[in-house]
Write an enzyme that holds these catalytic residues in place. Structure first.
Site, PDB file in Angstrom:
ATOM      1  N   LYS A 165      82.284  19.118 104.970  1.00  0.00           N
ATOM      2  CA  LYS A 165      83.590  19.761 104.795  1.00  0.00           C
ATOM      3  C   LYS A 165      84.609  18.730 104.303  1.00  0.00           C
ATOM      4  O   LYS A 165      84.371  17.512 104.404  1.00  0.00           O
ATOM      5  CB  LYS A 165      84.043  20.369 106.125  1.00  0.00           C
ATOM      6  CG  LYS A 165      84.212  19.344 107.245  1.00  0.00           C
ATOM      7  CD  LYS A 165      84.376  20.031 108.586  1.00  0.00           C
ATOM      8  CE  LYS A 165      84.614  19.007 109.694  1.00  0.00           C
ATOM      9  NZ  LYS A 165      84.624  19.640 111.032  1.00  0.00           N
ATOM     10  N   TYR A 201     112.972   0.136 101.491  1.00  0.00           N
ATOM     11  CA  TYR A 201     113.949   1.058 102.088  1.00  0.00           C
ATOM     12  C   TYR A 201     114.331   0.614 103.490  1.00  0.00           C
ATOM     13  O   TYR A 201     113.468   0.306 104.319  1.00  0.00           O
ATOM     14  CB  TYR A 201     113.361   2.467 102.175  1.00  0.00           C
ATOM     15  CG  TYR A 201     113.163   3.131 100.840  1.00  0.00           C
ATOM     16  CD1 TYR A 201     114.232   3.362  99.975  1.00  0.00           C
ATOM     17  CD2 TYR A 201     111.898   3.562 100.456  1.00  0.00           C
ATOM     18  CE1 TYR A 201     114.045   3.985  98.762  1.00  0.00           C
ATOM     19  CE2 TYR A 201     111.702   4.198  99.237  1.00  0.00           C
ATOM     20  CZ  TYR A 201     112.779   4.406  98.395  1.00  0.00           C
ATOM     21  OH  TYR A 201     112.587   5.022  97.196  1.00  0.00           O
TER      22      TYR A 201
HETATM   23  C1  LIG Z   1      83.693  19.000 111.796  1.00  0.00           C
HETATM   24  C2  LIG Z   1      82.696  19.631 112.667  1.00  0.00           C
HETATM   25  C3  LIG Z   1      81.486  18.985 112.958  1.00  0.00           C
HETATM   26  C4  LIG Z   1      81.223  17.538 112.566  1.00  0.00           C
HETATM   27  O1  LIG Z   1      81.817  16.759 113.557  1.00  0.00           O
HETATM   28  P1  LIG Z   1      81.722  15.156 113.502  1.00  0.00           P
HETATM   29  O2  LIG Z   1      82.270  14.710 114.792  1.00  0.00           O
HETATM   30  O3  LIG Z   1      82.548  14.761 112.326  1.00  0.00           O
HETATM   31  O4  LIG Z   1      80.293  14.831 113.320  1.00  0.00           O
HETATM   32  C5  LIG Z   1      80.532  19.666 113.677  1.00  0.00           C
HETATM   33  N1  LIG Z   1      80.767  20.920 114.122  1.00  0.00           N
HETATM   34  C6  LIG Z   1      81.915  21.576 113.881  1.00  0.00           C
HETATM   35  C7  LIG Z   1      82.099  22.956 114.397  1.00  0.00           C
HETATM   36  C8  LIG Z   1      82.928  20.950 113.172  1.00  0.00           C
HETATM   37  O5  LIG Z   1      84.082  21.582 112.957  1.00  0.00           O
END
Ligand SMILES: *Cc1c(COP(=O)(O)O)cnc(C)c1O
Length: 367
Positions: free
Chosen positions: A44, A261
């Site tokens: 993702k 800044y």
């Molecule tokens: C993002 C996600 C993962 C992966 O988690 P990591 O800790 O990055 O390995 C797994 N399951 C779900 C439901 C997630 O949203």
């Protein structure tokens, strides 16, 4: 001829993010050899900022047997990158385009009756139980009715139940996953009592996979770990990113010069300031101002003043720094350069937010 040389210089004088896919491959192999079952590579958010297709293909070539994403659009992109293992999307709207899911062979998670009612075409589904997040997934009190509805939908040929999934809220705290594990075991039992035969039970993400083999079940879902982030702090994984920026301007200033800044940084001696064309629009968190460092001309140096949208100033002291010199914003850390973890600490966040926050105008390349 002169024009060509100039344009090549300009291209190479931009901030760059280099992705080392051999690190992703090594991390994947490590999880594949640890896991009691299979490994689902979670890609993702553009593969945690490392490139969705690149990470998916690398992970599959290194032994991952599933791909996980949050949306159908990401799932289709995974398919179109040439990956043919099962792909699961788990954060779909109730009116998800189920025909596209079937056509591309995408599995969908089902967090409730409303989602289930919209499914058809024999689409493969994973029933999703909330095991303590109070986020996505079906509330435990609705699970029983979801199981019987899923069984009816399966008998009617509308869906094929292949999996049950949960997610643990406190997997980086030792012992804190027991309630979630028990809830998940009960949920799977209820699915079986309803006549369902889910063959893929999955609960663990990176932290649980690294610290609690009792959560491994049939598949572990690994995102952060593939790109070298260990939220449990137990394991040395390989970081894949190297973020660089060229010095575009150098100036010598007197002691007492306010920089940037608000003049939050004032030089305490005569010094050399080097300007880098990279800022918070490129993913350097502004909240890291006052603590952040970069690697330049052989050592770590302070970022002087607040991080601007497009630029930062580096205090190079009396060392010889020239326009065109390359600064390393972060890298694997093997040569003393700051790491993603350093930037996360300076910004008060987690490494995940740093790697997924690199701006669109940063030039990406793959090693
Ligand atoms: C993002 C996600 C993962 C992966 O988690 P990591 O800790 O990055 O390995 C797994 N399951 C779900 C439901 C997630 O949203």
């Amino acid at each position: 001829m002169g024009a060509l040389v100039t344009s090549v210089r300009q291209v190479s004088a931009a901030p760059g993010l280099s992705v080392d896919l051999t690190a992703v491959a090594a991390n994947t192999r490590r999880f594949v050899s640890w896991a009691r079952g299979g490994v689902m590579a979670v890609v993702k958010a553009d593969g945690f900022g490392h490139g969705l297709g690149d990470v998916a293909r690398t992970a599959v070539a290194s032994g991952a047997t599933w791909i996980g994403v949050t949306s159908l659009a990401e799932a289709v992109a995974v398919r179109e990158s040439g990956v043919d293992v099962p792909v699961l999307s788990w954060l779909n709207p109730a009116d998800v385009d189920v025909r596209t899911a079937v056509r591309y062979g995408i599995d969908l998670s089902v967090p409730g009756l409303e989602h289930l009612a919209a499914l058809d075409g024999g689409v493969r589904v994973h029933l999703q139980l909330d095991t303590g997040m109070a986020r996505d997934g079906a509330a435990p009190e609705s699970w029983l009715s979801l199981m019987s509805a899923a069984r009816r939908a399966e008998l009617a040929g509308r869906v094929s139940v292949v999996g049950v999934m949960g997610h643990l809220p406190c997997a980086d705290m030792p012992g804190a996953s027991e309630p979630g594990k028990r809830a998940f075991t009960r949920g799977v039992e209820m699915a079986r009592q309803a006549g369902l035969r889910p063959s893929v039970r999955h609960l663990a993400a990176t932290s649980a996979a690294l610290t609690d083999p009792g959560t491994h079940l049939d598949v572990v879902r690994i995102g952060a770990g593939l790109v070298g982030i260990d939220p449990s702090g137990t394991t040395r994984l390989r970081s894949a990113l190297r973020f660089t920026a060229p010095v575009v301007q150098v100036r010598r200033v007197a002691a007492g010069t306010g920089v940037g800044y608000g003049h939050s940084y004032v030089t305490d001696r005569e010094t050399t300031l080097a300007l880098l064309p990279v800022g918070y629009a490129d993913g350097l968190p502004r909240t890291a101002s006052g603590r952040a460092e970069v690697w330049l001309a052989g050592r770590r140096r302070s970022v002087a003043g607040v991080i601007s949208m497009d630029q930062v100033v580096v205090d190079a002291g009396d060392d010889a720094v020239m326009p065109g010199d390359e600064a390393v914003v972060f890298g694997p850390g093997e040569n003393g350069e700051p790491t993603v973890g350093d930037w996360a600490r300076w910004a008060g966040t987690i490494p995940h937010e740093i790697v997924t926050g690199i701006g669109a105008r940063v030039r990406r390349s793959v090693r």
